[in-house]
Motif scaffolding. Structure first.
Motif, mmCIF file in Angstrom:
data_model
loop_
_atom_site.group_PDB
_atom_site.id
_atom_site.type_symbol
_atom_site.label_atom_id
_atom_site.label_comp_id
_atom_site.label_asym_id
_atom_site.label_seq_id
_atom_site.Cartn_x
_atom_site.Cartn_y
_atom_site.Cartn_z
ATOM 1 N N GLY A 138 0.794 -1.223 0.000
ATOM 2 C CA GLY A 138 0.000 0.000 0.000
ATOM 3 C C GLY A 138 0.824 1.269 0.000
ATOM 4 N N LYS A 139 0.436 2.212 0.827
ATOM 5 C CA LYS A 139 1.061 3.537 0.843
ATOM 6 C C LYS A 139 2.539 3.450 1.193
ATOM 7 C CE LYS A 139 0.719 8.109 2.974
ATOM 8 N NZ LYS A 139 -0.013 8.958 3.957
ATOM 9 N N GLU A 140 2.881 2.614 2.188
ATOM 10 C CA GLU A 140 4.280 2.503 2.593
ATOM 11 C C GLU A 140 5.139 1.979 1.446
ATOM 12 O OE1 GLU A 140 4.648 0.183 6.113
ATOM 13 O OE2 GLU A 140 3.681 1.670 7.403
ATOM 14 N N TRP A 141 4.603 0.998 0.697
ATOM 15 C CA TRP A 141 5.374 0.469 -0.435
ATOM 16 C C TRP A 141 5.491 1.520 -1.540
ATOM 17 C CZ3 TRP A 141 7.903 -4.200 -0.663
ATOM 18 C CH2 TRP A 141 8.515 -4.491 -1.883
ATOM 19 N N ALA A 142 4.440 2.297 -1.767
ATOM 20 C CA ALA A 142 4.486 3.344 -2.789
ATOM 21 C C ALA A 142 5.537 4.393 -2.441
ATOM 22 C CB ALA A 142 3.103 3.989 -2.929
ATOM 23 N N GLU A 143 5.624 4.750 -1.166
ATOM 24 C CA GLU A 143 6.641 5.718 -0.741
ATOM 25 C C GLU A 143 8.038 5.138 -0.881
ATOM 26 O OE1 GLU A 143 5.510 6.672 3.214
ATOM 27 O OE2 GLU A 143 4.083 8.240 2.621
ATOM 28 N N PHE A 144 8.161 3.828 -0.599
ATOM 29 C CA PHE A 144 9.453 3.163 -0.783
ATOM 30 C C PHE A 144 9.880 3.199 -2.246
ATOM 31 C CE2 PHE A 144 10.848 -1.035 -2.411
ATOM 32 C CZ PHE A 144 12.187 -0.938 -2.108
ATOM 33 N N GLU A 145 8.961 2.879 -3.153
ATOM 34 C CA GLU A 145 9.275 2.892 -4.575
ATOM 35 C C GLU A 145 9.671 4.290 -5.047
ATOM 36 O OE1 GLU A 145 9.541 0.791 -6.993
ATOM 37 O OE2 GLU A 145 8.889 -1.075 -6.075
ATOM 38 N N LYS A 146 9.040 5.301 -4.461
ATOM 39 C CA LYS A 146 9.268 6.676 -4.906
ATOM 40 C C LYS A 146 10.552 7.262 -4.348
ATOM 41 C CE LYS A 146 6.967 11.190 -5.126
ATOM 42 N NZ LYS A 146 5.745 11.956 -4.775
#
Length: 350
Positions: free
Chosen positions: A285-293
């Protein structure tokens, strides 16, 4: 006489119904020595880093080239002097089969794997990327009893600035976009530096350099050994630069995928890690999206005590299992005898 004919028919039936040999559910020929060996030593790498490649693609069924291996093994990371040695020390232990590695000139007296392979008819090349002077094989050439790197027998290509050239050693420049005549000249044994690398920045990629060098090298040699040593991935992890770490791993992925695309069944590809710096990935979710970014929401751990060994192609069965990192040399050279069929079994008169 009838009994002998029956025995012959039974033997022929067993031969005709022989089971197809497989490894990892794929057809595989055992004990076949490859004509070409490509070995990637990736500092900091663990199979737990594969999500950096796998989950960067939207297709759920997508498999990376590193996942399409025949065999996955694990190596213990320790020697006679301690646990979790630095990557360059572990790599040297893998190459020369010694646990007695202290980071001194004595380490370079043992025979490396390419010396043994030369006796079997293999020509050898080494491409080094992102190594400091302390980690580079050039350090061996400064030692009085250097048994590791003989510039008269091995081709050594270093992606790094030429400012660190050795006294008494002639370095030659190479570039993957050179003329064919220059590239062919770079196939001679010697020490070469990438002329695109200046002030610790290389404008050529390791994948472009590999494709050019290996393509020409394998044209000239019936049997070849090519070692790629990469330290950029570990450097990026230590800086917590996930973007650069992912890019460094993608470079290796591109090379392995390109080798596979050549459709050669006589190439053994080996990938080993050392000083594997494991990380704990964020939740979905959001945590993974921030990690990718931006690389956020990630937890760094100590270096692991086990490093991966991945192998694909002829003789890859040698690298399954759990063993010491110093056993890599033995496993690369080992070839069991083929089974001998007793043709007397087909003689009905016996």
């Amino acid at each position: 006489m009838i009994q002998r004919i029956q025995k012959l028919l039974i033997v022929m039936m067993f031969i005709g119904c022989a089971r197809v040999q497989t490894l990892n559910m794929e057809k595989h020929s055992y004990s076949e020595r490859p004509h070409h060996i490509v070995w990637f030593q990736i500092a900091g790498f663990s199979e737990e880093h594969l999500p950096l490649l796998r989950f960067n693609v939207s297709e759920a069924s997508y498999k990376t080239s590193l996942e399409k291996i025949d065999c996955l093994g694990k190596m213990w990371n320790f020697n006679l002097f301690g646990l979790r040695p630095e990557a360059n020390i572990s790599f040297l232990s893998q190459i020369n089969g010694s646990k007695n590695i202290k980071g001194q000139c004595d380490d370079y007296q043992a025979r490396p794997v390419w010396d043994y392979l030369a006796e079997m008819g293999y020509a050898s090349s080494i491409l080094e990327n992102g190594s400091s002077d302390e980690m580079s094989f050039e350090k061996a050439m400064k030692c009085p009893r250097n048994g590791l790197l003989n510039a008269n027998k091995v081709r050594f290509y270093r992606m790094g600035p030429d400012a660190n050239s050795l006294e008494g050693t002639t370095k030659k420049a190479f570039h993957y976009q050179d003329t064919l005549a220059n590239i062919q000249e770079n196939m001679n044994p010697g020490v070469y530096y990438d002329k695109s690398c200046q002030k610790n920045l290389c404008y050529s990629s390791v994948s472009n350099n590999f494709k050019t060098l290996w393509s020409q090298f394998t044209k000239d040699q019936f049997q070849s050994f090519f070692l790629v040593r990469d330290f950029n991935f570990l450097r990026a992890l230590k800086k917590k630069d996930i973007g650069y770490a992912k890019e460094s791993l993608q470079e290796i992925e591109r090379i392995v995928g390109w080798i596979n695309s050549q459709k050669k069944d006589d190439v053994l590809v080996i990938i080993t890690g050392a000083e594997p710096l494991n990380i704990e990935f964020p939740k979905e979710g959001k945590e993974w999206a921030e990690f990718e970014k931006s690389g956020k929401n990630i937890i760094y751990k100590n270096a692991a005590l086990l490093s991966p060994v991945m192998a694909h192609g002829p003789m890859s069965e040698n690298f399954c299992g759990l063993f010491d990192e110093s056993e890599m040399l033995k496993r690369l050279l080992y070839k069991p005898e083929k089974k001998q069929f007793d043709w007397d079994l087909l003689n009905p008169l016996n």
